[in-house]
Design an enzyme around this catalytic site. Structure first.
Site, PDB file in Angstrom:
ATOM      1  N   GLU A 120       0.828  -1.198   0.000  1.00 16.75           N
ATOM      2  CA  GLU A 120       0.000   0.000   0.000  1.00 16.75           C
ATOM      3  C   GLU A 120       0.866   1.253   0.000  1.00 16.75           C
ATOM      4  O   GLU A 120       2.033   1.240   0.399  1.00 16.75           O
ATOM      5  CB  GLU A 120      -0.917   0.008   1.218  1.00 16.75           C
ATOM      6  CG  GLU A 120      -1.871  -1.168   1.295  1.00 16.75           C
ATOM      7  CD  GLU A 120      -2.908  -1.156   0.185  1.00 16.75           C
ATOM      8  OE1 GLU A 120      -3.395  -0.058  -0.153  1.00 16.75           O
ATOM      9  OE2 GLU A 120      -3.216  -2.229  -0.360  1.00 16.75           O
ATOM     10  N   ARG A 184      -4.015  13.679  -7.974  1.00 17.74           N
ATOM     11  CA  ARG A 184      -4.508  13.138  -9.238  1.00 17.74           C
ATOM     12  C   ARG A 184      -5.886  13.697  -9.581  1.00 17.74           C
ATOM     13  O   ARG A 184      -6.198  13.912 -10.753  1.00 17.74           O
ATOM     14  CB  ARG A 184      -4.529  11.619  -9.198  1.00 17.74           C
ATOM     15  CG  ARG A 184      -5.512  11.000  -8.222  1.00 17.74           C
ATOM     16  CD  ARG A 184      -5.471   9.490  -8.317  1.00 17.74           C
ATOM     17  NE  ARG A 184      -6.422   8.848  -7.405  1.00 17.74           N
ATOM     18  CZ  ARG A 184      -6.576   7.536  -7.327  1.00 17.74           C
ATOM     19  NH1 ARG A 184      -5.870   6.735  -8.092  1.00 17.74           N
ATOM     20  NH2 ARG A 184      -7.457   7.023  -6.493  1.00 17.74           N
TER      21      ARG A 184
END
Length: 340
Positions: A120, A184
């Site tokens: 992760e 993003r």
């Protein structure tokens, strides 16, 4: 020549010695298997996975699991009764983070290597300060991990390159974890007015089935391979599977360009950091002619994408690296290392 008579007392001594030898051999074998398990040959490494990642019930682990991945003499097990004899014990961080499992510190054999595992992003990895001075080795996508297991890699392959899929769209993005604070998402908001982007995934209530993902992406010229956060070596399946395997050009947001170039050729992707603005990036993508576009696929003439898909394969990599791993190493500041 006449036979020699062996005294009865001598025969009894040999019988006793033979029985003692058998008992000794049996005791030597005992540590190598748990209750109800078949014995494991000496020389085979036993890797105990304390809690299988992301599931409540562990999968079946046949004795030849690692041999299937080219790693012989390696056994994976989830049988916690093997704690005392396992050559290494694996702990996946998500189960530690949400406290689904606890470290068996009181029962840890002296000198037994413990492996901390996470694929992760550090942004979504919490509670590392609880594990200082505990783990000896790390398995992750970080290149400087003790057991380096990336999400994918390019490998040489033979035969002609597969034909490029036909294109009828400009850019596509598949996203489920969508938060306005993510870079993003901010980049997408800036890019969308200048570039046609079709968005799929839970975030847009347009989920794609497993078999629909690649055929859908393949219809587009570009895929927005935007990572959910930017950290050292954090390059996920968004590059390897969603873009390169699908046969489209990845537009990447993640670590610096130099990091991507350590894994793929420099002309296999477009990096957002190469442009002064999203308007400039959009103009570059829209204005790319067919010759320029096809030049981004020259890597397919020499390489194929290999993805590391299963936890079995990742855990077997521990055995492959085992002879080369430091025996006296301890991560005194695991959080400081991983959060850099």
């Amino acid at each position: 020549m006449s036979g020699v008579t062996v005294p009865r007392s001598f025969r009894l001594w040999w019988a006793w010695a033979g029985a003692a030898l058998l008992v000794a051999l049996w005791l030597l074998w005992l540590p190598w298997w748990g209750a109800g398990e078949v014995p494991v040959p000496r020389g085979t490494l036993t890797i105990l996975i304390w809690h299988w990642p992301f599931v409540s019930q562990s999968p079946e682990l046949p004795s030849d699991t690692c041999a299937r991945y080219g790693v012989p003499h390696c056994r994976l097990s989830t049988n916690r009764s093997l704690l005392a004899s396992a050559d290494a014990v694996v702990f996946h961080h998500r189960e530690l983070q949400n406290r689904r499992t606890q470290l068996p510190l009181a029962k840890r054999p002296p000198g037994q290597p413990w492996v901390w595992v996470s694929l992760e992003s550090p942004t979504y990895t919490h509670g590392l300060n609880r594990f200082q001075g505990i783990f000896n080795w790390v398995l992750s996508y970080r290149h400087d991990s003790d057991i380096f297991v990336p999400y994918g890699r390019l490998e040489p392959c033979e035969g002609p390159a597969p034909p490029l899929p036909a294109k009828n769209g400009v850019a596509v993005w598949v996203v489920s974890n969508f938060h306005e604070t993510q870079r993003r998402v901010q980049l997408y908001r800036e890019l969308a007015p200048h570039l046609p982007v079709d968005v799929f995934g839970q975030a847009n209530r347009r989920p794609l089935c497993g078999n629909c993902l690649l055929p859908t992406i393949a219809r587009y010229r570009f895929y927005l391979a935007f990572e959910n956060s930017q950290h050292t070596d954090y390059i996920t399946e968004k590059l390897w599977h969603n873009a390169l395997t699908a046969g489209t050009v990845p537009v990447v947001l993640g670590p610096p360009r130099a990091t991507y170039e350590a894994f793929v050729p420099p002309d296999a992707f477009v990096h957002v950091d190469d442009f002064n603005s999203t308007r400039e990036l959009a103009a570059f993508l829209v204005g790319m002619n067919e010759t320029q576009y096809r030049s981004y696929f020259t890597w397919r003439e020499r390489f194929c994408v290999r993805r590391f898909k299963t936890w079995e394969e990742r855990f077997c990599a521990i055995c492959a690296r085992y002879p080369h791993l430091p025996r006296d190493q301890v991560y005194q500041d695991l959080q400081g290392w991983f959060q850099t």
